[in-house]
Write a protein that holds these residues in place. Structure first.
Motif, PDB file in Angstrom:
ATOM      1  N   LYS A  37     -13.607 -27.061 -42.045  1.00 27.47           N
ATOM      2  CA  LYS A  37     -12.746 -26.555 -43.107  1.00 27.47           C
ATOM      3  C   LYS A  37     -13.208 -27.062 -44.467  1.00 27.47           C
ATOM      4  O   LYS A  37     -13.943 -28.037 -44.579  1.00 27.47           O
ATOM      5  N   SER A  49      -7.740 -24.975 -46.939  1.00 27.83           N
ATOM      6  CA  SER A  49      -7.122 -24.105 -45.929  1.00 27.83           C
ATOM      7  C   SER A  49      -8.122 -23.070 -45.421  1.00 27.83           C
ATOM      8  O   SER A  49      -7.747 -22.155 -44.709  1.00 27.83           O
ATOM      9  N   HIS A  51     -11.074 -22.148 -43.063  1.00 26.55           N
ATOM     10  CA  HIS A  51     -11.632 -22.626 -41.802  1.00 26.55           C
ATOM     11  C   HIS A  51     -12.838 -21.774 -41.390  1.00 26.55           C
ATOM     12  O   HIS A  51     -12.830 -20.553 -41.544  1.00 26.55           O
ATOM     13  N   HIS A  60     -11.887 -17.883 -41.910  1.00 25.52           N
ATOM     14  CA  HIS A  60     -10.561 -17.383 -42.273  1.00 25.52           C
ATOM     15  C   HIS A  60      -9.888 -18.390 -43.175  1.00 25.52           C
ATOM     16  O   HIS A  60      -9.965 -19.602 -42.944  1.00 25.52           O
ATOM     17  N   CYS A  61      -9.242 -17.887 -44.225  1.00 21.90           N
ATOM     18  CA  CYS A  61      -8.453 -18.753 -45.102  1.00 21.90           C
ATOM     19  C   CYS A  61      -6.982 -18.607 -44.754  1.00 21.90           C
ATOM     20  O   CYS A  61      -6.430 -17.504 -44.817  1.00 21.90           O
ATOM     21  N   PHE A  62      -6.355 -19.712 -44.402  1.00 20.85           N
ATOM     22  CA  PHE A  62      -4.944 -19.711 -44.047  1.00 20.85           C
ATOM     23  C   PHE A  62      -4.062 -19.587 -45.286  1.00 20.85           C
ATOM     24  O   PHE A  62      -2.857 -19.412 -45.182  1.00 20.85           O
ATOM     25  N   SER A  67     -10.928 -13.222 -44.541  1.00 20.07           N
ATOM     26  CA  SER A  67     -11.610 -13.579 -43.308  1.00 20.07           C
ATOM     27  C   SER A  67     -12.785 -12.638 -43.096  1.00 20.07           C
ATOM     28  O   SER A  67     -12.891 -11.599 -43.745  1.00 20.07           O
ATOM     29  N   THR A 463       1.540 -14.805 -39.819  1.00 16.84           N
ATOM     30  CA  THR A 463       0.615 -15.907 -39.602  1.00 16.84           C
ATOM     31  C   THR A 463       1.169 -16.850 -38.548  1.00 16.84           C
ATOM     32  O   THR A 463       2.308 -16.693 -38.094  1.00 16.84           O
ATOM     33  N   SER A 540      -4.182 -10.861 -39.631  1.00 17.32           N
ATOM     34  CA  SER A 540      -4.381 -12.226 -40.120  1.00 17.32           C
ATOM     35  C   SER A 540      -4.022 -13.252 -39.047  1.00 17.32           C
ATOM     36  O   SER A 540      -4.650 -14.306 -38.949  1.00 17.32           O
ATOM     37  N   GLU A 544      -6.388 -16.227 -37.629  1.00 18.10           N
ATOM     38  CA  GLU A 544      -5.978 -17.635 -37.606  1.00 18.10           C
ATOM     39  C   GLU A 544      -6.131 -18.227 -36.204  1.00 18.10           C
ATOM     40  O   GLU A 544      -6.565 -19.375 -36.046  1.00 18.10           O
ATOM     41  N   SER A 548      -8.404 -21.482 -35.933  1.00 18.58           N
ATOM     42  CA  SER A 548      -7.631 -22.735 -35.952  1.00 18.58           C
ATOM     43  C   SER A 548      -8.314 -23.822 -35.132  1.00 18.58           C
ATOM     44  O   SER A 548      -9.054 -23.540 -34.184  1.00 18.58           O
TER      45      SER A 548
END
Length: 616
Positions: A37, A49, A51, A60-62, A67, A463, A540, A544, A548
């Motif tokens: 990250k 945020s 990852h 992907h950005c949380f 992404s 999410t 999304s 995630e 993750s």
């Protein structure tokens, strides 16, 4: 343009580690098994945020929801076409692409040609530094303490005096005048096209990946009527507000040390690096601004106060003005900011030349906190020998102390201000508190944005954070996470059996449907295809789950855990079916045919459960 064969597109992606590509622009750190990250390059954030999951080639950005794969990352960062992004990565790994018409690689165009032209120009300028005409350039470098090795390290070159030397050399390599003009290498005059850089020492300016995107050139001759320093104009690949000279050479040390030194010129960067300060960078003909901060924060991994940003400024009026501009943006850094001003007003280049490498290192060690430096700048405009002067200085400096974001530092700087003013702490503290209240009130009373009720509302992005915190949902979430990340590495029959069971939560059911739509989980990129296949607003969520951090200590543990989660889904389905049959038993006569069928079914379920439990 001929289309690249799909098998080659897949092969290049499979051979490319997305973490290497992303890591050239973003400082990445471990975020669990198989996950990394960093600070998102697509939006400004203070804590990471964004990852990246190298094994599946996906990011992907949380925070903002961006992404994609390595191709989409290059397209977004460098504004490449899909074909150009594949060609760049293929060239990086030495892979020969094939095109659907069976022909050779097509002539590339657009941004790729601009990169190629800039690289060719850099090579040309470097070759000219050894020419007889370049004696003035070599003398300029030597007088500043830079030998041939230093010139080679930084790629320094020389632009000959003639009007068309560089243009003719690059046209011989197949570049058109239009391409050279778009790359900022030639200019258009009344008599036609001519070289932009002539009779100058030239520094190549590179992006984070090391690709040449522009140049900075210093004049050498008295008859040169141009500015002292001439830079590449704005082009599709060169945006001066986002470019930092030397960052391609400094990025690894900046990321490792969480420290950056911001100097004012090309020779200052060189002097710092040669003196051992290998985290030095400079802007390119423009003031240090918010876009530069965004770039630096991503490279630094600037998500904690342990980092350092050191600015060097000349002590003259222009340097003080630059310091105040930097201070205006200081709060965007999580790192602590400092100012280093050399004795006698020497910049790092002159300091090294006159006093040696050790003096440059000592300058950085003698840094002063940015707040203290700015306080001194404010106080310098007042007569502190008079009561009126001290009161005016307090009013000017109190807001600076009030803006210190670290509340533990504010009392200390309040005492510093009191000492500098020669005033009692009891007089200064209330002034700082009033300034802090005024700043908060100003923010609170800021005009709210104009509401536009008729505008369509943005669809809500589902999410992981929006999922209910129920045990059943958590099991489904973790099982799908395990399948997306390790479904290719665990027993296919077990995964198929688990995925055959509908999910109770509608969002996770949408993810399950996208996963089971993928025909081959052994194929590279199958999980990213599942993300693309997920219907909105659940896409999304799939991204995630794919990126993750999976709750396991090792890769082997993660695979075992993914398998166990699939088994738990199957056990839960058996238990739910059994509960339904137990309810049926209560509703039918025990000695009826239906009653006997229910009891047989219950025994079979118990047997299935024992088998599943034993293998778990």
């Amino acid at each position: 343009m001929a289309r690249i064969r799909q098998a080659d597109v897949d092969e290049v992606k499979a051979r490319t580690n997305i973490a290497d590509i992303v890591g050239e622009r973003v400082a990445l750190k471990s975020a669990g098994v198989g996950s990394m990250k960093g600070l998102c390059p697509f939006h400004d954030e203070r804590s990471p945020s964004f990852h990246v999951r190298p094994q599946v080639g996906y990011y992907h950005c949380f925070g903002c929801g961006e992404s994609g794969d390595v191709y989409s990352f290059l397209r977004a960062m460098d504004h490449l076409t899909f074909t150009e992004s594949v060609e760049r990565l293929a060239g990086r790994i030495g892979y020969t692409l094939h095109y659907e018409d069976g022909g050779s690689a097509p002539e590339t165009s657009g941004r790729t040609r601009l990169y190629q032209a800039s690289t060719a120009a850099a090579e040309y300028f470097r070759s000219q530094l050894a020419s007889a005409e370049a004696e003035a350039g070599r003398r300029f470098l030597g007088e500043r303490g830079f030998d041939a090795g230093a010139a080679a390290h930084f790629g320094i070159g020389y632009a000959p005096k003639g009007w068309n030397n560089m243009r003719d050399a690059l046209r011989a390599q197949g570049f058109s005048d239009e391409e050279l003009a778009t790359a900022g290498l030639v200019s258009q005059g009344q008599r036609g096209v001519y070289d932009r850089f002539r009779g100058r020492v030239v520094w190549p300016i590179r992006d984070l990946t090391g690709q040449t995107i522009g140049f900075g050139a210093r004049k050498l001759y008295d008859d040169d009527q141009g500015p002292k320093y001439l830079n590449t104009p704005e082009t599709p690949i060169y945006k001066k507000a986002q470019v930092l000279y030397g960052l391609d050479l400094s990025k690894k040390d900046i990321s490792r040390s969480h420290r950056v030194v911001v100097v004012e010129g090309y020779t200052d960067v060189m002097a710092c690096h040669l003196a051992g300060i290998t985290t030095a960078i400079a802007t390119c003909g423009t003031a240090f601004g918010s876009d530069h901060i965004s770039v630096l924060r991503r490279v630094m991994g600037d998500d904690s106060a342990s980092g350092e940003v050191i600015f060097t400024f000349d002590p003259d009026a222009a340097g003080q003005k630059a310091a105040l501009r930097a201070f205006a943006d200081e709060k965007r850094f999580a790192a602590q900011t400092y100012v280093a001003v050399a004795p006698d007003g020497l910049d790092p280049c002159d300091l090294r030349l006159n006093r040696g490498d050790g003096a440059v290192r000592a300058l950085m060690d003698a840094k002063a906190p940015m707040f203290e430096f700015v306080i001194d700048q404010k106080l310098a405009g007042f007569d502190l020998a008079s009561v009126e002067g001290r009161v005016g200085a307090l009013r000017a400096a109190a807001p600076i102390v009030a803006e210190i974001r670290d509340s533990s530092l504010r009392p200390g700087y309040t005492r510093v201000l009191a000492r500098k003013l020669g005033m009692d702490l009891g007089e200064v503290t209330p002034a700082v508190e009033r300034a802090a209240r005024g700043s908060r009130a100003s923010r609170d009373n800021a005009s709210p944005p104009v509401e536009t009720p008729e505008a369509p509302a943005e669809s809500v992005r589902v999410t992981i954070a929006t999922l209910p915190r129920a045990a059943a949902v958590t099991l489904e979430r973790d099982a799908l996470m395990g399948v997306l990340q390790y479904g290719h590495a665990i027993d296919a029959a077990e995964v198929d059996a688990a995925l055959a069971i509908p999910m109770q939560h509608p969002a996770l059911e949408a993810v399950r449907q996208a996963v089971i739509a993928q025909p081959d989980r052994t194929r590279v990129g199958w999980a990213t295809a599942a993300v693309d296949a997920t219907r909105e607003p659940y896409r999304s969520l799939t991204a995630e789950l794919l990126t993750s951090a999976f709750p396991a200590l090792t890769e082997a543990d993660a695979k075992l855990s993914a398998f166990a989660l699939c088994r738990r889904l199957r056990l839960r389905a058996v238990d739910q079916e059994k509960a339904q049959l137990l309810g049926a038993v209560q509703r039918v006569p025990a000695d009826s045919e239906e009653g006997r069928r229910v009891r047989v079914a219950l025994r079979e379920l118990d047997q299935r459960r024992r088998v599943l439990a034993e293998r778990e």
